[in-house]
Design an enzyme around this catalytic site. Structure first.
Site, mmCIF file in Angstrom:
data_model
loop_
_atom_site.group_PDB
_atom_site.id
_atom_site.type_symbol
_atom_site.label_atom_id
_atom_site.label_comp_id
_atom_site.label_asym_id
_atom_site.label_seq_id
_atom_site.Cartn_x
_atom_site.Cartn_y
_atom_site.Cartn_z
ATOM 1 N N CYS A 113 27.004 -20.809 -20.171
ATOM 2 C CA CYS A 113 27.431 -21.823 -21.136
ATOM 3 C C CYS A 113 28.203 -23.007 -20.531
ATOM 4 O O CYS A 113 27.590 -23.893 -19.959
ATOM 5 C CB CYS A 113 28.218 -21.137 -22.249
ATOM 6 S SG CYS A 113 28.344 -22.110 -23.750
ATOM 7 N N ARG B 224 28.170 -26.256 -34.712
ATOM 8 C CA ARG B 224 27.928 -25.608 -33.419
ATOM 9 C C ARG B 224 26.787 -24.609 -33.546
ATOM 10 O O ARG B 224 26.499 -24.107 -34.626
ATOM 11 C CB ARG B 224 29.199 -24.879 -32.969
ATOM 12 C CG ARG B 224 30.403 -25.788 -32.829
ATOM 13 C CD ARG B 224 31.669 -24.987 -32.508
ATOM 14 N NE ARG B 224 31.596 -24.297 -31.229
ATOM 15 C CZ ARG B 224 31.860 -24.865 -30.065
ATOM 16 N NH1 ARG B 224 32.230 -26.146 -30.013
ATOM 17 N NH2 ARG B 224 31.779 -24.179 -28.942
ATOM 18 N N HIS C 13 26.338 -15.410 -24.082
ATOM 19 C CA HIS C 13 27.559 -14.645 -23.834
ATOM 20 C C HIS C 13 27.299 -13.257 -24.407
ATOM 21 O O HIS C 13 26.198 -12.917 -24.763
ATOM 22 C CB HIS C 13 28.735 -15.222 -24.628
ATOM 23 C CG HIS C 13 29.182 -16.573 -24.257
ATOM 24 N ND1 HIS C 13 30.042 -16.817 -23.216
ATOM 25 C CD2 HIS C 13 28.963 -17.774 -24.829
ATOM 26 C CE1 HIS C 13 30.322 -18.114 -23.175
ATOM 27 N NE2 HIS C 13 29.675 -18.720 -24.137
#
Ligand code: GLN
Length: 247
Positions: A93, A129, A193
């Site tokens: 990320c 997001r 993640h």
């Protein structure tokens, strides 16, 4: 055998359990009698990255990305040398974003990246997001792998010349990209993640094999002794069933 690993910015780039990637690499190496030689490399710490087999950077918030940037840029030549000499890079990320042309933070400040690749990351115009579970089908040197993870990024990464894989559930590089991550044989960048490697043991072994190949030319995934991972596979199964993705 030994896997010499640099964990860069370990003290600030560690979102959603990214340190679990290191724990998984260590366990899967040690279970096979491979020495896991771990070094942390923080801001201002001297290190020749080309001496490592594997370099790992986790994800982080805009503030952390900004604070490490001068240090990262000062290592540009050394990182290029490391990549050139077959050190394998695993970037999650925020780490992935900084290897491209630029990263535009949520406050619209544009941080320059290392600029190794044409991809760039802008902030989402939709003011939201990309958040949630994600499943992709990755292509790693011809080996197809379904990877599961969790993503949470404002950054929208575009112009990715070599995506890691195709999105089966979730977002990926941007809201409507349909593709996720970056992989060119030397550098693997991804938004996954969760953390990535405990949930994807096959990828963990792939990364170990890529790292070992630096000092053991020709070393391949198939050369690693098999290890059972029933718990990870059960967890994966739950996600595949929930999102109706065939395993
Ligand atoms: N700060 C970056 C973004 O929001 C990266 C976040 C992360 O590493 N999860 O896009």
């Amino acid at each position: 055998m030994r896997l010499k690993t640099a964990w860069m910015y370990h003290d600030i780039m560690d979102l959603y359990g990214d340190k679990g990637n290191i724990m998984t690499l260590k366990k899967r190496c040690e279970d096979r009698g491979i020495e896991f030689d771990l070094h942390t490399v923080g801001i201002g710490e001297n290190a020749d990255l080309s001496d490592f087999d594997l370099v790992f950077i986790g994800g982080g918030a805009d503030k952390e990305q900004e604070s490490l940037l001068p240090d990262l840029l000062s290592r540009k030549e050394n990182i290029a040398k490391a990549i050139d000499e077959n050190t394998f890079f695993l970037l999650i990320c925020g780490g992935y974003q900084l290897f491209g042309q630029h990263y535009e933070a949520a406050d619209h400040e544009k941080l320059p990246g290392l600029g190794f690749y044409s991809y760039r990351t802008d902030t989402g115009k939709q003011k939201t997001r990309c958040i949630g579970n994600i499943i992709i089908e990755a292509d790693l040197d011809g080996r197809k792998m379904k990877l599961v993870g969790f993503e949470n990024h404002g950054g929208q990464t575009v112009h990715v010349e070599k995506p890691l894989g195709r999105v089966l559930h979730g977002f990926g590089n941007s809201f409507d990209a349909g593709m996720e991550g970056f992989y060119d044989g030397h550098v693997l960048g991804t938004y996954l993640h969760g953390p990535l490697l405990p949930k994807n043991p096959e990828l963990a072994d792939f990364v170990i094999a890529k790292g070992l190949a630096k000092k053991n030319p020709g070393f391949q995934y198939e050369d690693l002794q098999e290890i059972e991972t029933p718990f990870a596979n059960e967890a994966r199964q739950v996600l595949f069933e929930r999102y109706k993705v065939e395993q």
